[in-house]
Motif scaffolding. Structure first.
Motif, PDB file in Angstrom:
ATOM      1  N   VAL A  97       0.847  -1.189   0.000  1.00 20.21           N
ATOM      2  CA  VAL A  97       0.000   0.000   0.000  1.00 20.21           C
ATOM      3  C   VAL A  97       0.885   1.242   0.000  1.00 20.21           C
ATOM      4  CG1 VAL A  97      -0.211   0.179   2.518  1.00 20.21           C
ATOM      5  CG2 VAL A  97      -1.991   1.121   1.054  1.00 20.21           C
ATOM      6  N   VAL A  98       0.401   2.279  -0.658  1.00 21.94           N
ATOM      7  CA  VAL A  98       1.058   3.579  -0.649  1.00 21.94           C
ATOM      8  C   VAL A  98       0.461   4.415   0.484  1.00 21.94           C
ATOM      9  CG1 VAL A  98       1.348   5.743  -1.903  1.00 21.94           C
ATOM     10  CG2 VAL A  98       1.647   3.558  -3.082  1.00 21.94           C
ATOM     11  N   LEU A  99       1.339   4.950   1.331  1.00 21.07           N
ATOM     12  CA  LEU A  99       0.905   5.805   2.434  1.00 21.07           C
ATOM     13  C   LEU A  99       1.204   7.257   2.098  1.00 21.07           C
ATOM     14  CD1 LEU A  99       2.157   3.808   5.574  1.00 21.07           C
ATOM     15  CD2 LEU A  99      -0.075   3.681   4.422  1.00 21.07           C
ATOM     16  N   THR A 100       0.203   8.102   2.258  1.00 19.38           N
ATOM     17  CA  THR A 100       0.375   9.537   2.040  1.00 19.38           C
ATOM     18  C   THR A 100       0.790  10.233   3.328  1.00 19.38           C
ATOM     19  OG1 THR A 100      -1.309   9.471   0.311  1.00 19.38           O
ATOM     20  CG2 THR A 100      -0.775  11.625   1.209  1.00 19.38           C
ATOM     21  N   TYR A 101       0.268   9.774   4.450  1.00 19.65           N
ATOM     22  CA  TYR A 101       0.638  10.300   5.767  1.00 19.65           C
ATOM     23  C   TYR A 101       1.144   9.128   6.590  1.00 19.65           C
ATOM     24  CZ  TYR A 101      -2.201  14.185   4.140  1.00 19.65           C
ATOM     25  OH  TYR A 101      -2.729  15.212   3.393  1.00 19.65           O
ATOM     26  N   TYR A 102       2.284   9.294   7.244  1.00 20.12           N
ATOM     27  CA  TYR A 102       2.919   8.163   7.917  1.00 20.12           C
ATOM     28  C   TYR A 102       3.834   8.677   9.014  1.00 20.12           C
ATOM     29  CZ  TYR A 102       6.563   9.708   4.735  1.00 20.12           C
ATOM     30  OH  TYR A 102       7.458  10.495   4.050  1.00 20.12           O
ATOM     31  N   ALA A 103       4.228   7.761   9.889  1.00 19.74           N
ATOM     32  CA  ALA A 103       5.160   8.071  10.967  1.00 19.74           C
ATOM     33  C   ALA A 103       5.872   6.785  11.369  1.00 19.74           C
ATOM     34  CB  ALA A 103       4.427   8.664  12.164  1.00 19.74           C
ATOM     35  N   PRO A 104       7.056   6.892  11.986  1.00 23.18           N
ATOM     36  CA  PRO A 104       7.757   5.699  12.443  1.00 23.18           C
ATOM     37  C   PRO A 104       6.988   4.972  13.543  1.00 23.18           C
ATOM     38  CG  PRO A 104       9.210   7.624  12.411  1.00 23.18           C
ATOM     39  CD  PRO A 104       7.821   8.126  12.231  1.00 23.18           C
ATOM     40  N   ILE A 105       7.120   3.659  13.559  1.00 24.43           N
ATOM     41  CA  ILE A 105       6.544   2.847  14.632  1.00 24.43           C
ATOM     42  C   ILE A 105       7.598   2.693  15.726  1.00 24.43           C
ATOM     43  CG2 ILE A 105       5.551   0.625  15.271  1.00 24.43           C
ATOM     44  CD1 ILE A 105       4.829   0.208  12.328  1.00 24.43           C
ATOM     45  N   PRO A 106       7.327   3.120  16.957  1.00 27.70           N
ATOM     46  CA  PRO A 106       8.288   2.902  18.044  1.00 27.70           C
ATOM     47  C   PRO A 106       8.593   1.414  18.211  1.00 27.70           C
ATOM     48  CG  PRO A 106       6.611   4.465  18.714  1.00 27.70           C
ATOM     49  CD  PRO A 106       6.154   3.889  17.405  1.00 27.70           C
ATOM     50  N   SER A 107       9.791   1.124  18.653  1.00 28.87           N
ATOM     51  CA  SER A 107      10.249  -0.269  18.742  1.00 28.87           C
ATOM     52  C   SER A 107       9.406  -1.108  19.683  1.00 28.87           C
ATOM     53  CB  SER A 107      11.714  -0.305  19.184  1.00 28.87           C
ATOM     54  OG  SER A 107      11.870   0.329  20.444  1.00 28.87           O
ATOM     55  N   SER A 108       8.734  -0.482  20.636  1.00 30.88           N
ATOM     56  CA  SER A 108       7.944  -1.225  21.618  1.00 30.88           C
ATOM     57  C   SER A 108       6.555  -1.601  21.108  1.00 30.88           C
ATOM     58  CB  SER A 108       7.793  -0.398  22.898  1.00 30.88           C
ATOM     59  OG  SER A 108       7.085   0.803  22.634  1.00 30.88           O
TER      60      SER A 108
END
Length: 299
Positions: A97-108
């Protein structure tokens, strides 16, 4: 790639897993290999023909996975990064899927939990923004124990607001754990709220659409101090505001929700997972009223 789609309106039986061309990101976008995709009530409303009328339609607006292709101008993530976010074309329930809005997922945070966050958090943050919730406000949230309601409770508390939340008696321990002062909904709700806040509340958010807008207006003082997410006729009848999703979206919350989770200010929702091939089972569970956040696992 494999993706969920339907080519006629109807029950869960119209859902199919089909082969579609691989998508590619445009400027400012990223493509991810999907590890988890959220399922929401909007998905079965689309399937029933209550929303868009064109056919066929793909499904899904929130997903989490690993970046495998980057569009022009993207500098904030790299190939191999774990991210979560929104698909602008409603095609997140797929292998890619193509994401237009995104952010990193924390390791936890795992993929399934990350995929369960965007829609509820954005909806809650947008409603709180439109209400103008600030530190020191007393906010009444009607329907505080559901997915969006519990997100609104926690985000309002994180802003420094005092939150009173309505829910069934069985949900009161949960509401206390989230930072709200619980009251039972139903007859006498206004009196129970006034027992906690004798002068009423500053603002009120209706997440449940349970016909309590007159009580919320009375408690908040003015119709403009009330917003509903679920009562579609209430704004015309009572003069309250409806929180629309077609503008002023709170996409910024994607970058805030992970740190809130890691700091203990936001609890991850309970997740029930299904394989992508079992999407019809997820729809049936959601429509039957099962209280959980449903997530599809394409791999």
């Amino acid at each position: 790639m494999k993706a969920a789609r339907f080519d006629r309106f109807g029950g869960p039986e119209v859902l199919e897993i089909v082969d579609l061309p691989d998508p590619h990101p445009g400027p400012g976008q990223v493509r991810i290999v999907v590890h988890a995709a959220g399922v929401n009530a909007s998905d079965w409303k689309k399937r029933q023909g209550q929303m868009d009328q064109e056919l066929p339609q793909t499904l899904g607006y929130e997903a989490a996975g690993v970046v495998d292709e980057i569009g022009a101008g993207v500098t904030d993530v790299a190939l191999g990064d774990r991210v979560f976010g929104f698909s602008s074309n409603g095609a997140a329930q797929a292998e890619l899927v193509v994401l237009t809005y995104y952010a990193p997922i924390p390791s936890s945070i795992g993929f399934a939990e990350a995929a369960a966050l965007p829609a509820a958090a954005e909806t809650a943050a947008r409603a709180l923004d439109q209400l103008g919730v600030e530190s020191g406000d007393t906010v009444l949230i009607n329907g505080a124990s559901g997915t969006v309601g519990s997100a609104a409770v926690q985000l309002a508390v994180a802003r420094g607001a005092r939150v009173i939340g309505t829910g069934s008696p069985a949900s009161h321990d949960l509401l206390r754990a989230l930072g709200a002062e619980p009251v039972a909904y139903g007859a006498g709700m206004s009196e129970r709220v006034r027992a906690l806040a004798p002068k009423g509340v500053d603002l009120a958010l209706d997440v449940a659409g349970s016909g309590v807008l007159p009580e919320l207006i009375e408690l908040a003082g003015y119709p403009e101090h009330v917003i509903t997410l679920a009562d579609f006729t209430g704004p015309q009848k009572y003069g309250v505001r409806f929180c629309r999703g077609d503008s002023n979206r709170a996409h910024y919350i994607l970058n805030q929700i992970g740190p809130l989770v890691e700091s203990g200010q936001f609890a991850l929702p309970a997740v029930q997972t299904f394989s992508l091939a079992d999407i019809a089972k997820a729809h049936r569970a959601g429509e039957s009223g099962v209280r959980a956040k449903f997530v599809l696992l394409p791999r």
